[in-house]
Design a protein around this motif. Structure first.
Motif, short mmCIF file in Angstrom:
data_model
loop_
_atom_site.label_atom_id
_atom_site.label_comp_id
_atom_site.label_asym_id
_atom_site.label_seq_id
_atom_site.Cartn_x
_atom_site.Cartn_y
_atom_site.Cartn_z
N ASN A 203 11.80 -3.73 26.21
CA ASN A 203 11.97 -4.16 27.60
C ASN A 203 12.32 -2.98 28.49
N VAL A 204 13.21 -2.14 28.02
CA VAL A 204 13.60 -0.95 28.79
C VAL A 204 12.41 -0.01 28.97
N ASN B 237 9.18 -0.72 28.81
CA ASN B 237 8.17 -1.32 29.69
C ASN B 237 8.57 -1.20 31.15
N GLU B 238 9.84 -1.43 31.45
CA GLU B 238 10.31 -1.32 32.83
C GLU B 238 10.21 0.13 33.32
N GLU C 277 6.54 0.91 34.03
CA GLU C 277 6.10 0.33 35.29
C GLU C 277 6.65 1.11 36.49
N LEU C 278 7.88 1.55 36.40
CA LEU C 278 8.48 2.34 37.47
C LEU C 278 7.72 3.65 37.64
#
Length: 62
Positions: free
Chosen positions: A44-45, A47-48, A51-52
């Motif tokens: 999750n970290v 992927n975020e 995306e950033l």
């Protein structure tokens, strides 16, 4: 997204021995049952963060 998660998982597994060693040195027990939720959190970290970075790259291109 599935392919990206596989790449992220490969990166995580590369550093797993180092993380396990750090936990062992602190006296924290860590087994394979503990691994799955931690890897999901790490994915999750990652992927975020991905995306950033993608958003920032798009803004730079404009």
């Amino acid at each position: 997204m599935q392919e990206q998660n596989m790449k992220f998982m490969q990166i995580a597994m590369k550093y797993l021995p180092e993380g396990k060693q750090m936990l062992d040195e602190k006296g924290i027990e860590f087994n394979m049952e503990d691994l799955q939720p931690m890897l999901e959190l790490l994915l999750n970290v990652m992927n975020e963060a991905y995306e950033l970075g993608k958003q920032e790259a798009a803004q730079t291109d404009e």
